[in-house]
Design an enzyme around this catalytic site. Structure first.
Site, PDB file in Angstrom:
ATOM      1  N   GLY A   1       0.820  -1.208   0.000  1.00  0.00           N
ATOM      2  CA  GLY A   1       0.000   0.000   0.000  1.00  0.00           C
ATOM      3  C   GLY A   1       0.850   1.252   0.000  1.00  0.00           C
ATOM      4  CB  ILE A   2      -0.076   4.813  -0.424  1.00  0.00           C
ATOM      5  CG1 ILE A   2      -0.587   4.597  -1.856  1.00  0.00           C
ATOM      6  CG2 ILE A   2       0.612   6.170  -0.297  1.00  0.00           C
ATOM      7  CD1 ILE A   2      -1.670   5.564  -2.273  1.00  0.00           C
ATOM      8  NE  ARG A   3       7.689   3.748   2.743  1.00  0.00           N
ATOM      9  CZ  ARG A   3       8.927   3.616   2.249  1.00  0.00           C
ATOM     10  NH1 ARG A   3       9.757   4.643   2.264  1.00  0.00           N
ATOM     11  NH2 ARG A   3       9.311   2.466   1.726  1.00  0.00           N
ATOM     12  N   GLY A   4       2.481   5.446   4.729  1.00  0.00           N
ATOM     13  CA  GLY A   4       1.795   6.450   5.529  1.00  0.00           C
ATOM     14  C   GLY A   4       2.693   7.611   5.921  1.00  0.00           C
TER      15      GLY A   4
ATOM     16  CE  LYS B   1      -2.118   1.463  11.492  1.00  0.00           C
ATOM     17  NZ  LYS B   1      -3.571   1.752  11.303  1.00  0.00           N
TER      18      LYS B   1
ATOM     19  CG  ASP C   1     -10.592  -3.523  18.932  1.00  0.00           C
ATOM     20  OD1 ASP C   1     -10.132  -2.437  19.341  1.00  0.00           O
ATOM     21  OD2 ASP C   1     -10.952  -4.434  19.698  1.00  0.00           O
TER      22      ASP C   1
END
Length: 583
Positions: free
Chosen positions: A317-320, A336, A371
């Site tokens: 995915g796109i890096r945060g 995370k 969650d």
């Protein structure tokens, strides 16, 4: 330190857990009254209160230990002996598995999440062969159609503890039989029977009857969500009989059920048959034992790690801009870490991000927010970390990691269910799947907003798709309450040149949101834009959002259903009066 003190400490910890779980059951037992009185704000408050009980009682026990031992409870060898005594107290204890987790929590609080080793903690249970005790009373009751399904269902509904009148019990029974006949066939139905849990499962504005439907071909879920009309009359909203439907009802993106469970392990084992895809951790989570669910989740992670030769990699995915996210390729969870420094456009602190994640933990997640479980001093073997990820960790979170030679310790992280990022999903699907995904995304936004949650950053990359095709929000750093946002219309341009300028021609204050702007980045893809305009054009209007704010401020609590609108009996078979609008 005098001998015998270890036993006193062990007993003190266990008594502290007894007090915590007693309060847990006390809050839970009020669910029926809150439902009957339609006190939906009390429902939300009870949910938050019950979550806080655990940490509160851990803190009380820690203070007791410090007083009893005059500060010497921080001696690791002493607590090793305490653990031995504690283990000896558990064979006759009915909630031993959660008591072990409570011991772990007390230890972690005393040692600030350091020295977390198997000999000091219950990393794995001390009694793995004993999932639950002999049950003093049955968890469920069997019902057989000796005289047909109509009297069987009449007995089930009449046996419920709810003290409100029924709007039309005979009608609801006809609807349930119609659904079962369509699902199982008219010939099979007489050969089926039902087992129903003695306790109702309360969540949001519904009381769920949870049961097992035994058929000639196997056991199916039997779920009846019971609602009340504005006039205080009961009705069954639908009947769910597939494992996929049950899995969504008990899903990781929903608030915990309020169900009276003095023996939670027994209830978990009973539920397992109708929720075969759920792990032990997920089942404990669903019934509100979230701290023990964290223990079980960590055990599941360790078991997976022991049997896998995979390496940790950066998550697809796109890096945060705020979080560094990594995973194991075959594992169904992601890890995370809050970055040490955020992208310039993210004007916030790490404390703010943690507060956002706590908000989600305590709020009604309405099936649209994943969650998370929070860990401190999380240890990873360097040999299991891909070099590219190791370099990224050193680049993005050097202040969060400690190098111990063969291992690294991550000071703080979250573990969350892994999903396919929505932006990747949309690139891969066409036709009806694409349409369903856009419908789901819009519904997720609406349901979050109705629950007083504004996602902040609504880009597709911040949402994921579950294995059931549901769209769930998982990026919380810009989340806030709907009532904190100022939804504005963009003022008309003063001159034609205004619309070409790099800066807006109107003032923008903190908290201002212009829904018209959503169109620019949600509808840019020509495959998606027309679908979005067809199904969710009202999301681009400030008055839509302001109307929702008004309902929230007036105290209205929306109905949120764990199933499609088309599955409701009112849609399938006929109108049911005085119900709230479907989500």
């Amino acid at each position: 330190m005098p001998r015998g003190l270890e036993l006193l400490i062990a007993q003190t910890i266990l008594q502290g857990f007894d007090a915590q779980y007693g309060r847990f059951l006390e809050v839970t037992s009020g669910a029926q009254q809150r439902f009957e009185q339609a006190d939906w704000h009390a429902v939300q408050q009870a949910m938050k209160s019950r979550i806080h009980l655990y940490d509160h009682h851990v803190g009380l026990v820690v203070e007791q230990l410090r007083c009893i031992t005059d500060g010497k409870s921080t001696d690791a060898d002493f607590l090793l002996r305490v653990k031995e005594h504690y283990t000896r107290l558990l064979p006759d204890y009915p909630r031993f598995e959660i008591a072990e987790s409570f011991f772990n929590s007390v230890y972690c609080r005393l040692f600030d999440h350091r020295s977390l080793t198997p000999e000091r903690l219950f990393i794995f249970s001390s009694q793995p062969e004993r999932r639950f005790r002999t049950i003093p009373r049955p968890l469920a009751k069997d019902f057989f159609p000796d005289h047909g399904w109509e009297p069987l269902l009449m007995r089930i509904l009449s046996d419920l503890p709810l003290r409100l009148p029924w709007q039309n019990k005979s009608r609801d029974i006809r609807y349930i039989i119609a659904h079962l006949t369509e699902t199982l066939g008219e010939d099979a139905l007489p050969r089926c029977h039902v087992q129903v849990a003695n306790e109702l499962f309360y969540r949001n504005k519904a009381a769920w009857l949870v049961g097992k439907l035994t058929t000639p071909d196997g056991t199916l879920p039997f779920l009846l969500p019971i609602h009340r009309t504005d006039e205080g009359e009961l009705f069954v909203d639908t009947c769910l009989t597939t494992t996929a439907e049950a899995s969504i009802v008990f899903g990781f993106a929903r608030s915990y059920f309020m169900v009276y469970a003095p023996l939670p392990a027994a209830l978990v084992e009973w539920l397992r048959e109708i929720l075969p895809g759920k792990t032990t951790a997920e089942l404990y989570m669903a019934i509100g034992c979230q701290k023990h669910a964290k223990t079980e989740s960590y055990r599941e992670y360790l078991c997976y790690l022991a049997e896998s030769d995979e390496k940790f990699i950066e998550a697809p995915g796109i890096r945060g801009m705020v979080m560094l996210v990594f995973t194991l390729p075959g594992f169904d969870r992601v890890f995370k870490i809050i970055k040490d420094k955020f992208a310039p456009q993210k004007e916030m602190s790490a404390a703010h991000v943690r507060a956002c994640y706590q908000l989600v933990k305590e709020h009604d997640r309405v099936g649209r927010m994943a969650d998370t479980q929070e860990f401190e001093n999380f240890v990873l073997d360097k040999r299991q970390i891909d070099p590219a990820l190791m370099a990224l960790l050193r680049q993005e979170v050097p202040e969060k990691i400690t190098d111990l030679g063969e291992h690294i310790v991550i000071r703080h992280l979250y573990i969350e269910r892994r999903m396919v990022p929505l932006n990747i999903w949309l690139e891969q699907v066409e036709g009806q799947q694409l349409r369903d995904a856009i419908e789901e995304y819009g519904n997720a936004i609406r349901q979050l907003a109705a629950a007083n949650i504004f996602p902040g950053d609504m880009l597709f990359k911040n949402f994921g798709v579950t294995r059931h095709g549901r769209v769930v929000f998982y990026d919380y750093d810009e989340i806030c309450y709907m009532t904190e946002v100022n939804f504005r219309d963009i003022p008309p341009a003063r001159y034609p040149e205004d619309e070409l300028a790099s800066e807006p021609w109107y003032s923008v204050s903190p908290g201002d949101v212009f829904p018209e702007e959503f169109r620019h980045w949600l509808c840019a893809d020509p495959r998606i834009g027309p679908l979005f305009e067809e199904m969710h054009a009202d999301l681009f209007r400030a008055d839509y959002w302001r109307a929702l704010q008004t309902r929230i401020k007036e105290g209205h609590v929306e109905d949120v259903y764990a199933y499609r609108r088309r599955q409701r009996f009112s849609v399938r078979y006929g109108a049911i009066s005085s119900t709230a609008n479907s989500s």
